[in-house]
Design a protein around this motif. Structure first.
Motif, PDB file in Angstrom:
ATOM      1  N   ALA A 174       0.822  -1.205   0.000  1.00  0.00           N
ATOM      2  CA  ALA A 174       0.000   0.000   0.000  1.00  0.00           C
ATOM      3  C   ALA A 174       0.862   1.263   0.000  1.00  0.00           C
ATOM      4  O   ALA A 174       0.581   2.206  -0.738  1.00  0.00           O
ATOM      5  N   ARG A 175       1.910   1.289   0.815  1.00  0.00           N
ATOM      6  CA  ARG A 175       2.755   2.490   0.887  1.00  0.00           C
ATOM      7  C   ARG A 175       3.492   2.745  -0.410  1.00  0.00           C
ATOM      8  O   ARG A 175       3.759   3.887  -0.761  1.00  0.00           O
ATOM      9  N   LEU A 176       3.837   1.690  -1.146  1.00  0.00           N
ATOM     10  CA  LEU A 176       4.532   1.855  -2.417  1.00  0.00           C
ATOM     11  C   LEU A 176       3.559   1.967  -3.585  1.00  0.00           C
ATOM     12  O   LEU A 176       3.970   2.307  -4.689  1.00  0.00           O
ATOM     13  N   ALA A 177       2.301   1.655  -3.360  1.00  0.00           N
ATOM     14  CA  ALA A 177       1.267   1.664  -4.399  1.00  0.00           C
ATOM     15  C   ALA A 177       1.640   0.715  -5.536  1.00  0.00           C
ATOM     16  O   ALA A 177       1.535   1.050  -6.710  1.00  0.00           O
ATOM     17  N   VAL A 178       2.097  -0.479  -5.161  1.00  0.00           N
ATOM     18  CA  VAL A 178       2.431  -1.520  -6.133  1.00  0.00           C
ATOM     19  C   VAL A 178       1.804  -2.825  -5.659  1.00  0.00           C
ATOM     20  O   VAL A 178       1.379  -2.944  -4.509  1.00  0.00           O
ATOM     21  N   GLY A 179       1.782  -3.797  -6.519  1.00  0.00           N
ATOM     22  CA  GLY A 179       1.197  -5.079  -6.191  1.00  0.00           C
ATOM     23  C   GLY A 179       2.168  -6.018  -5.497  1.00  0.00           C
ATOM     24  O   GLY A 179       3.367  -5.757  -5.387  1.00  0.00           O
ATOM     25  N   GLN A 180       1.625  -7.136  -5.063  1.00  0.00           N
ATOM     26  CA  GLN A 180       2.397  -8.134  -4.336  1.00  0.00           C
ATOM     27  C   GLN A 180       3.544  -8.678  -5.174  1.00  0.00           C
ATOM     28  O   GLN A 180       4.661  -8.834  -4.683  1.00  0.00           O
ATOM     29  N   THR A 181       3.285  -8.926  -6.450  1.00  0.00           N
ATOM     30  CA  THR A 181       4.323  -9.469  -7.325  1.00  0.00           C
ATOM     31  C   THR A 181       5.513  -8.524  -7.410  1.00  0.00           C
ATOM     32  O   THR A 181       6.667  -8.951  -7.337  1.00  0.00           O
ATOM     33  N   LYS A 182       5.255  -7.224  -7.529  1.00  0.00           N
ATOM     34  CA  LYS A 182       6.336  -6.245  -7.627  1.00  0.00           C
ATOM     35  C   LYS A 182       7.145  -6.200  -6.336  1.00  0.00           C
ATOM     36  O   LYS A 182       8.373  -6.118  -6.362  1.00  0.00           O
ATOM     37  N   VAL A 183       6.479  -6.280  -5.198  1.00  0.00           N
ATOM     38  CA  VAL A 183       7.193  -6.270  -3.918  1.00  0.00           C
ATOM     39  C   VAL A 183       8.112  -7.484  -3.835  1.00  0.00           C
ATOM     40  O   VAL A 183       9.274  -7.367  -3.446  1.00  0.00           O
ATOM     41  N   TYR A 184       7.614  -8.651  -4.231  1.00  0.00           N
ATOM     42  CA  TYR A 184       8.460  -9.851  -4.209  1.00  0.00           C
ATOM     43  C   TYR A 184       9.621  -9.726  -5.197  1.00  0.00           C
ATOM     44  O   TYR A 184      10.731 -10.172  -4.906  1.00  0.00           O
ATOM     45  N   GLU A 185       9.407  -9.108  -6.338  1.00  0.00           N
ATOM     46  CA  GLU A 185      10.506  -8.882  -7.291  1.00  0.00           C
ATOM     47  C   GLU A 185      11.566  -7.985  -6.674  1.00  0.00           C
ATOM     48  O   GLU A 185      12.765  -8.239  -6.818  1.00  0.00           O
ATOM     49  N   LEU A 186      11.144  -6.916  -6.010  1.00  0.00           N
ATOM     50  CA  LEU A 186      12.087  -5.998  -5.374  1.00  0.00           C
ATOM     51  C   LEU A 186      12.878  -6.690  -4.271  1.00  0.00           C
ATOM     52  O   LEU A 186      14.081  -6.471  -4.128  1.00  0.00           O
ATOM     53  N   VAL A 240      13.156  -9.165   6.132  1.00  0.00           N
ATOM     54  CA  VAL A 240      13.565 -10.156   7.112  1.00  0.00           C
ATOM     55  C   VAL A 240      12.508 -11.242   7.141  1.00  0.00           C
ATOM     56  O   VAL A 240      11.339 -10.999   6.840  1.00  0.00           O
ATOM     57  N   LYS A 241      12.935 -12.439   7.475  1.00  0.00           N
ATOM     58  CA  LYS A 241      12.008 -13.547   7.549  1.00  0.00           C
ATOM     59  C   LYS A 241      11.579 -13.725   9.002  1.00  0.00           C
ATOM     60  O   LYS A 241      12.415 -13.805   9.901  1.00  0.00           O
ATOM     61  N   VAL A 242      10.283 -13.765   9.217  1.00  0.00           N
ATOM     62  CA  VAL A 242       9.712 -13.983  10.540  1.00  0.00           C
ATOM     63  C   VAL A 242       8.814 -15.201  10.410  1.00  0.00           C
ATOM     64  O   VAL A 242       7.744 -15.123   9.802  1.00  0.00           O
ATOM     65  N   GLY A 243       9.296 -16.313  10.922  1.00  0.00           N
ATOM     66  CA  GLY A 243       8.562 -17.562  10.717  1.00  0.00           C
ATOM     67  C   GLY A 243       8.563 -17.890   9.237  1.00  0.00           C
ATOM     68  O   GLY A 243       9.606 -17.954   8.606  1.00  0.00           O
ATOM     69  N   ARG A 244       7.386 -18.036   8.666  1.00  0.00           N
ATOM     70  CA  ARG A 244       7.271 -18.324   7.235  1.00  0.00           C
ATOM     71  C   ARG A 244       6.956 -17.076   6.424  1.00  0.00           C
ATOM     72  O   ARG A 244       6.768 -17.145   5.209  1.00  0.00           O
ATOM     73  N   SER A 245       6.895 -15.917   7.083  1.00  0.00           N
ATOM     74  CA  SER A 245       6.531 -14.663   6.417  1.00  0.00           C
ATOM     75  C   SER A 245       7.747 -13.792   6.168  1.00  0.00           C
ATOM     76  O   SER A 245       8.748 -13.878   6.860  1.00  0.00           O
ATOM     77  N   ARG A 246       7.647 -12.913   5.196  1.00  0.00           N
ATOM     78  CA  ARG A 246       8.661 -11.894   4.930  1.00  0.00           C
ATOM     79  C   ARG A 246       8.101 -10.562   5.379  1.00  0.00           C
ATOM     80  O   ARG A 246       6.947 -10.235   5.112  1.00  0.00           O
ATOM     81  N   ARG A 247       8.913  -9.790   6.076  1.00  0.00           N
ATOM     82  CA  ARG A 247       8.522  -8.467   6.551  1.00  0.00           C
ATOM     83  C   ARG A 247       9.567  -7.449   6.111  1.00  0.00           C
ATOM     84  O   ARG A 247      10.758  -7.730   6.105  1.00  0.00           O
ATOM     85  N   VAL A 248       9.115  -6.257   5.776  1.00  0.00           N
ATOM     86  CA  VAL A 248      10.019  -5.160   5.408  1.00  0.00           C
ATOM     87  C   VAL A 248      10.016  -4.183   6.581  1.00  0.00           C
ATOM     88  O   VAL A 248       8.980  -3.592   6.891  1.00  0.00           O
ATOM     89  N   PRO A 249      11.158  -4.021   7.250  1.00  0.00           N
ATOM     90  CA  PRO A 249      11.219  -3.068   8.363  1.00  0.00           C
ATOM     91  C   PRO A 249      10.902  -1.657   7.884  1.00  0.00           C
ATOM     92  O   PRO A 249      11.236  -1.275   6.748  1.00  0.00           O
ATOM     93  N   SER A 250      10.252  -0.881   8.730  1.00  0.00           N
ATOM     94  CA  SER A 250       9.831   0.468   8.331  1.00  0.00           C
ATOM     95  C   SER A 250      11.017   1.335   7.917  1.00  0.00           C
ATOM     96  O   SER A 250      10.911   2.103   6.950  1.00  0.00           O
ATOM     97  N   ASN A 251      12.158   1.213   8.602  1.00  0.00           N
ATOM     98  CA  ASN A 251      13.321   2.023   8.217  1.00  0.00           C
ATOM     99  C   ASN A 251      13.841   1.627   6.838  1.00  0.00           C
ATOM    100  O   ASN A 251      14.342   2.461   6.085  1.00  0.00           O
TER     101      ASN A 251
END
Length: 63
Positions: A2-14, A23-34
């Protein structure tokens, strides 16, 4: 996404390319706010003419 105004596929490409660190948290990927702020600042620096999309719900229309 939402903050980047792009789709899920683009975020995974980046993330895959290393442009957006995550960072990986369990089975999920998270992008730190900084990290998100760093990435957005680099976009602003490298693309000064880049326009962000209008906020959702905006009623402004071209005449």
């Amino acid at each position: 996404m939402a903050r980047l105004a792009v789709g899920q596929t683009k975020v995974y490409e980046l993330m895959s390319s290393g442009e957006l660190r995550s960072v990986k948290v369990g089975r999920s990927r998270r992008v730190p706010s900084n990290e998100l702020e760093r990435f957005m600042a680099e976009l602003d620096d490298s693309r000064p003419n880049l326009r962000l999309p209008a906020p959702r719900g905006s009623t402004a229309r071209a005449s």
